[in-house]
Design a protein around this motif. Structure first.
Motif, mmCIF file in Angstrom:
data_model
loop_
_atom_site.group_PDB
_atom_site.id
_atom_site.type_symbol
_atom_site.label_atom_id
_atom_site.label_comp_id
_atom_site.label_asym_id
_atom_site.label_seq_id
_atom_site.Cartn_x
_atom_site.Cartn_y
_atom_site.Cartn_z
ATOM 1 N N ALA A 4 0.827 -1.206 0.000
ATOM 2 C CA ALA A 4 0.000 0.000 0.000
ATOM 3 C C ALA A 4 0.858 1.253 0.000
ATOM 4 C CB ALA A 4 -0.922 -0.003 1.214
ATOM 5 N N TYR A 46 -4.415 5.023 2.951
ATOM 6 C CA TYR A 46 -4.916 3.751 2.433
ATOM 7 C C TYR A 46 -5.565 2.977 3.575
ATOM 8 C CZ TYR A 46 -4.820 -0.899 0.273
ATOM 9 O OH TYR A 46 -5.152 -2.139 -0.239
ATOM 10 N N GLU A 63 2.958 1.502 -3.449
ATOM 11 C CA GLU A 63 2.153 1.803 -4.630
ATOM 12 C C GLU A 63 1.430 3.145 -4.513
ATOM 13 O OE1 GLU A 63 -0.335 -1.578 -5.214
ATOM 14 O OE2 GLU A 63 1.371 -2.960 -5.376
ATOM 15 N N ASN A 64 0.880 3.438 -3.347
ATOM 16 C CA ASN A 64 0.133 4.679 -3.196
ATOM 17 C C ASN A 64 1.036 5.902 -3.188
ATOM 18 O OD1 ASN A 64 -2.988 4.363 -2.528
ATOM 19 N ND2 ASN A 64 -1.926 2.552 -1.783
ATOM 20 N N ASN A 99 -0.897 7.346 -6.126
ATOM 21 C CA ASN A 99 -2.014 8.095 -5.554
ATOM 22 C C ASN A 99 -1.732 8.389 -4.088
ATOM 23 O OD1 ASN A 99 -4.534 9.271 -5.253
ATOM 24 N ND2 ASN A 99 -5.513 7.325 -4.715
#
Length: 402
Positions: A360, A372, A363-364, A368
């Motif tokens: 999380a 999360y 990748e976030n 983005n």
């Protein structure tokens, strides 16, 4: 009448296999260690002879109907493939960390195990050792009041850019193989065992700086090393389901000696817990500071499974990694889980939780940035029974207490 021992075999007879085989061959009543395999036959032959077990091929292990648990200590980038083979053969699996290099593939392994009625678990099991079980008891007994926050960080330098070989075994920084997965599990498992699961996470992760071959004996000296997509530094903020807040920092771009830290702050005191890469003892202490006391106090261990004397050499005569640890006691717990029909402490939910948190953040932070919400919510692993010091049979009873 005693429980029938569970037959266990190991796949991947590399460096870390020594400490697992050493632990599982100590005489636990529930464990019948039968064999090991490796793609390099000389490795499995040496381990088999050292521990008095069978040298086997991986296929022989998968085909043996009496083997119920297979320990996967292959290299990190092979964990998913090998664990899937083991599960598809109808055997439960305990994997070295990490269980997978991404949430989706780890979730698929957990679902595969569930569909077949098998157990799937993953290292590390350091939280079952003397230091972290003592810390847990102190927290549960109210010695620091209500926990408020935790910090966990590992400052380390891997130095992989200094290797002399012209070929890397895998791309430097390959996703799922960097420090975030390699060491993240130790710190996440440790703090989850103390404080329960993480509810939300936010943070940043990236490859810090450029990497070049800096070993002058390397023909590629001075050339850039391709980075495989994984992160070498991570900083995360965590919100636990219990309301505790935490910070997690991991880096492989530092220098030696390594600096590990785990500290829990409460309304009435603080706990400093040693390196979660170790089980505790020989200077790796649990230190308590309480309001109104002079402190800090080095607390005696309430639980067994502390590290053994590090000055005692390995049976192989080599400098085996973690030779004085109890890595593998979660396999003992899994064997009892099989026989008792209960969940293992280091089961698929905890394995998935670790991978999801790391994934999380990685990748976030790239795609983005934001907060999360963690999907997986493993139960806090059951504590071991305190005070069970002595021979293996007594220590073993501390595990079989659920």
């Amino acid at each position: 009448m005693g429980l029938k021992p569970v037959k266990v075999a190991l796949v991947g007879a590399g460096n870390i296999s020594y400490t697992y085989l050493n632990t599982l061959s100590k005489g636990f009543n529930i464990i019948d260690l039968v064999g090991c395999s490796d793609l390099v036959e000389e490795k499995s032959k040496a381990r088999a002879e050292l521990f008095g077990i069978r040298q086997m091929t991986t296929q022989e292990i998968l085909d043996d109907p009496e083997i119920e648990i297979v320990l996967n200590t292959t290299e990190i980038w092979n964990h998913v493939k090998v664990s899937k083979m083991i599960l598809e053969s109808g055997k439960s699996v305990y994997s070295e960390k990490s269980a997978g290099g991404a949430y989706d593939e780890t979730f698929e392994l957990a679902e595969l195990a569930k569909s077949k009625g098998l157990l799937f678990g993953c290292a590390p099991d350091i939280y079952m050792g003397a230091a972290y079980q003592t810390a847990r008891k102190l927290i549960d007994d109210g010695w620091i009041g209500e926990p408020i926050g935790v910090q966990a960080w590992c400052f380390r330098g891997y130095g992989m850019n200094a290797i002399a070989s012209t070929e890397l075994r895998y791309p430097l920084g390959s996703k799922g193989s960097t420090i975030t997965y390699d060491m993240g599990g130790y710190y996440i498992n440790a703090i989850v065992s103390l404080l329960g699961p993480v509810k939300r996470a936010a943070g940043f992760a990236s490859v810090f700086g450029g990497h070049t071959f800096d070993n002058v004996t390397n023909p590629q000296y001075g050339q850039k090393i391709d980075i495989g997509g994984g992160a070498s530094v991570m900083m995360a903020s965590l919100e636990f389901e219990s309301g505790v807040y935490g910070s997690l920092f991991l880096t492989a771009d530092g220098f030696g000696p390594e600096i590990p830290r785990v500290e829990i702050w409460g309304t009435k005191g603080t706990l400093s817990v040693p390196d979660p890469n170790c089980f505790g003892g020989y200077g790796l202490d649990v230190v308590l500071t309480r309001i109104g006391n002079k402190g800090p106090f080095v607390m005696p261990f309430s639980h067994a499974f502390g590290d053994t004397d590090p000055s005692i050499p390995a049976k192989s005569g080599k400098n085996e990694p973690c030779r004085n640890s109890w890595r593998g006691i979660a396999v003992v717990d899994m064997a009892y889980a099989l026989r008792r029909g209960r969940p293992p402490r280091s089961g698929s939910e905890l394995a998935l939780h670790t991978v999801e948190i790391v994934s999380a953040i990685e990748e976030n932070s790239q795609e983005n940035p934001g907060v999360y919400t963690i999907k997986s919510r493993p139960p806090r692993p059951e504590p071991l029974r305190p005070g069970m010091f002595g021979p293996i049979a007594v220590m073993e009873a501390a595990i079989d207490n659920c």
